[in-house]
Enzyme design. Sequence first.
Site, mmCIF file in Angstrom:
data_model
loop_
_atom_site.group_PDB
_atom_site.id
_atom_site.type_symbol
_atom_site.label_atom_id
_atom_site.label_comp_id
_atom_site.label_asym_id
_atom_site.label_seq_id
_atom_site.Cartn_x
_atom_site.Cartn_y
_atom_site.Cartn_z
ATOM 1 N N THR A 1 -39.026 -0.967 29.415
ATOM 2 C CA THR A 1 -39.719 0.319 29.440
ATOM 3 C C THR A 1 -39.265 1.194 28.274
ATOM 4 O O THR A 1 -38.397 0.813 27.479
ATOM 5 C CB THR A 1 -39.423 1.079 30.749
ATOM 6 O OG1 THR A 1 -38.088 1.603 30.708
ATOM 7 C CG2 THR A 1 -39.570 0.167 31.959
ATOM 8 N N ASP B 1 -39.274 7.763 16.514
ATOM 9 C CA ASP B 1 -38.995 6.349 16.775
ATOM 10 C C ASP B 1 -38.188 5.747 15.635
ATOM 11 O O ASP B 1 -37.220 5.026 15.856
ATOM 12 C CB ASP B 1 -40.315 5.598 16.970
ATOM 13 C CG ASP B 1 -40.091 4.154 17.365
ATOM 14 O OD1 ASP B 1 -39.478 3.920 18.421
ATOM 15 O OD2 ASP B 1 -40.510 3.255 16.613
ATOM 16 N N LYS C 1 -34.226 4.335 15.372
ATOM 17 C CA LYS C 1 -33.896 2.994 14.867
ATOM 18 C C LYS C 1 -32.836 3.044 13.776
ATOM 19 O O LYS C 1 -31.877 2.264 13.796
ATOM 20 C CB LYS C 1 -35.168 2.312 14.355
ATOM 21 C CG LYS C 1 -36.138 1.950 15.462
ATOM 22 C CD LYS C 1 -37.408 1.300 14.909
ATOM 23 C CE LYS C 1 -38.335 0.861 16.037
ATOM 24 N NZ LYS C 1 -39.567 0.218 15.546
ATOM 25 N N LEU D 1 -37.315 -9.332 15.179
ATOM 26 C CA LEU D 1 -36.534 -9.625 13.972
ATOM 27 C C LEU D 1 -35.033 -9.560 14.265
ATOM 28 O O LEU D 1 -34.578 -8.645 14.961
ATOM 29 C CB LEU D 1 -36.867 -8.639 12.868
ATOM 30 C CG LEU D 1 -38.250 -8.755 12.234
ATOM 31 C CD1 LEU D 1 -38.441 -7.653 11.195
ATOM 32 C CD2 LEU D 1 -38.447 -10.121 11.589
ATOM 33 N N GLY E 1 -51.081 -2.052 21.433
ATOM 34 C CA GLY E 1 -49.710 -2.003 21.956
ATOM 35 C C GLY E 1 -48.670 -1.901 20.866
ATOM 36 O O GLY E 1 -47.472 -2.106 21.130
ATOM 37 N N ALA F 1 -38.199 -5.261 16.862
ATOM 38 C CA ALA F 1 -38.920 -6.140 17.797
ATOM 39 C C ALA F 1 -38.216 -7.497 17.830
ATOM 40 O O ALA F 1 -37.076 -7.588 18.269
ATOM 41 C CB ALA F 1 -40.381 -6.250 17.433
ATOM 42 N N VAL G 1 -34.733 -2.110 17.257
ATOM 43 C CA VAL G 1 -34.967 -1.810 15.840
ATOM 44 C C VAL G 1 -36.133 -2.596 15.257
ATOM 45 O O VAL G 1 -37.039 -2.019 14.660
ATOM 46 C CB VAL G 1 -33.690 -2.068 15.008
ATOM 47 C CG1 VAL G 1 -33.964 -1.888 13.517
ATOM 48 C CG2 VAL G 1 -32.577 -1.134 15.446
ATOM 49 N N GLY H 1 -45.681 -5.379 18.465
ATOM 50 C CA GLY H 1 -46.523 -6.262 19.276
ATOM 51 C C GLY H 1 -45.765 -6.794 20.466
ATOM 52 O O GLY H 1 -44.548 -7.019 20.406
ATOM 53 N N LYS I 1 -35.023 2.179 23.532
ATOM 54 C CA LYS I 1 -34.107 2.748 22.539
ATOM 55 C C LYS I 1 -33.357 3.981 23.027
ATOM 56 O O LYS I 1 -32.466 4.483 22.339
ATOM 57 C CB LYS I 1 -34.900 3.118 21.273
ATOM 58 C CG LYS I 1 -35.448 1.935 20.513
ATOM 59 C CD LYS I 1 -36.262 2.366 19.330
ATOM 60 C CE LYS I 1 -37.685 2.719 19.705
ATOM 61 N NZ LYS I 1 -38.490 1.555 20.107
#
Length: 809
Positions: free
Chosen positions: A550, A673, A677, A608, A659, A606, A604, A792, A574
């Site tokens: 969430t 956001d 990060k 990666l 999304g 997704a 940070v 995504g 986060k």
Amino acid sequence: MKILKFGGSSIGHKNGFEQILKIAQQESENCIIVVSACGKTTDNLLKTAMLAEMQNTMYKTVLEDISTYHIDLIRTHLDPQNAATSIGFVREKLNEIELLLESIYNLQEFSNKTYDNLLSYGEIISSTLLNTYLNENGIVSQWVDSRTIINTDDEFSNAKIDFGTTDQNIQQTFQDNQNYVLGGFIASNDNGVTTTLGRGGSDYTASVIAAALDVKELVIWTDVNGMMTADPRLVKNAISLPELSYNEALELCHFGAKVIYPPTIIPAMKKEIPILVKSTFSPEKSGTLISKNIDNTRSVSGLTSISDVCSITIEGSGMVGKPGFTKKFLGILSDRGINVIMVTQASSEHGMTMIISPEDLDTSLKSLNEELKYDLLEKIIDPIKFETELSILAIVGQNMKNYHGIAGKTFHVLGKNAINIRAIAQGSSENNITTVIAKSDLKKALNVLHEEFFEEDIKKVNLFIVGIGTVGGKLIEQIKQQYDYLAENNQLKINIIAIANSKKMLFNQEGINLDTWQEDLPNGATMELEKFVDQIVDSNLGNSIFVDNTANYEVADYYEKCLSNGIGVVTCNKIASSASYERYRNLKALSKKHKAPYLFETNVGAGLPIINTLNDLVKSGDKIRGIKAVLSGSLNFIMNNFKEGTRFVDIVKQAQELGFTEPDPRIDLSGLDVKRKILILLRESGYKYELEDIKSNSFLGEEYFETQSVEEFIQLLEKNGNEFDALRQATEAEGKKLKIVASFQDGEAVVGLEKASHDAPYYQLDGSDNIVLFYTDRYVDQPLIIRGAGAGADVTASGVFADIMRAVS
């Protein structure tokens, strides 16, 4: 001749008589069959006496139940003529029992002598009925009253056998050319008064007879297939042990394994008579062979436990270097007939801990305080401390001394699962490592140790997932897809124990069905986050991980509780790691202290491996000097797709539908956001930064973020579309592209809109890709670059999945 012993669960089962007959028919030699009372008869007889002593007339109802139970057994198994005789016999014995109970009721006294007399009826009735049944079905056998052959002292309820007289009686009574049936557990003293050998004593009776006759084998028939690696009621993956040494069996029985009454092993061991433990209802299975010479290479043979014990700890500087205190303490308890299960003492002799049964606690404390009042008054010893709600867990194996690291592995596994050890003991024989832990941790401890020592090919992880929208749904789909592959190739079994959304929560201790979870969830309980987390803690499963998919503040507030209880946290949320620096450090400290992983790679980039790569750099001694990054896949998608012929507002709505953005796109477009990060990256790099330390150069004015809803925000974007078109056109005229870039250099962190020239590493960054450039002491002129999809549901779910795999590696 062979000795066969059948327990109460065997003879009391609806098919018990038939199974005993089949087993006896398959024996090639005559047998002495020793039986316990049928089913729960002993417990029920004891219940009648306790009720009668309290002058509760309900004892009559329980006695009637005992009568009905035995008469039903008779009518089920015996032919009518024998049934009538046997029913008369049972009613006669029940009348005797009733007279005993009336005496207890009137006197309000239930002595040990009466205890033995009352409980003896269970074995007398069961052995008589079985003997009748066997003779009726072709097994010619003779009934023997055990009280005429087993001779004891006068210690009622736990009598000691006079082996000289008993062995002589046995050898005179039993002949090779005859089958015999008798009840175990019961005996008599020199005056012919009934005594008993202690609960479980039927096994002991069988072993005493086996040793006196020096038979080839003693077979204990019970309701389980031999002795198990652990209690199957607590460890579902427990397996039968093919063989054990006498010493291993003794250790397992002493510390709670209920399959065999511990004294049973001693007579057989002295004569080196093998003991075979088998299941009455699965006689084809091999069971467990207990003998002197066993051939195995196992480091650990089994786990056993006592679920409820107490500790008494005596400490004091006055004890140091002064002999006799240990003898004194143990002597006080011994004089009161209190059994000390386990003792641990510091080498300094400053303290000593004794483990006892809960029912002995009050007497023990009272006796110790009375006898040691001088030592307490003179402060030779400190006030006596005690602790309840404890359990003993023992690891047993005669080969442990030949394997390095068994103790270390044990403590590591328990520590990793946040199980605190209160006391430790290891015998000089090195057959056993005994620990004392909280009673609430027993099931988890048994399961994680069983997995370590007996299921090394498969490791289990238990997931509790909150958030099953786009990311959570994809995660479950990926786990389902990889389930068999991970089990086969990584020896990893992933159980999703619980799932929850904002409305419903669903728990299944055996694992949620991944084929039907979407249909099952609506039938779950109403979602209450506190109850959800409490249930995770109460489940107390090993290798537990709380998965947060969430962006919810309230969900993040429960990370501390999870980590403090040894439950790992894997999250793409986060909020916690970008909260105050103090909270971030506390979460990391809790993770370290309780050995519970706290992983947030997807915070940070997704899917990666940005944080993982950064951690490797820092661990290897490198220092992060600068960062340049496009960290928002959603913003990069928006800027890349905002071209001639498109409207900025339409691209934002498209990113929202796909999304790529947070549910509230204002979080992305405000730069918040991205600030979160870069903040997380800086903290993971070793810098102490707060969110307000990061400068923000937003291309949107304050009025956009003062809107009261997402709908109002979208309307404002649409209204001011010309401004965005003008910005895009001016940037394109310069041959540049719009990018939201986070940078860190010379101690300053900034997030803002940048017009990237064609030589910038992120100029050609396509779609929703992210890119991070790390400038370090080792990567000075050419930065370390990480690039790939940064938004995504699929890639974020795969990042969460990767963190789960890291958590259990």
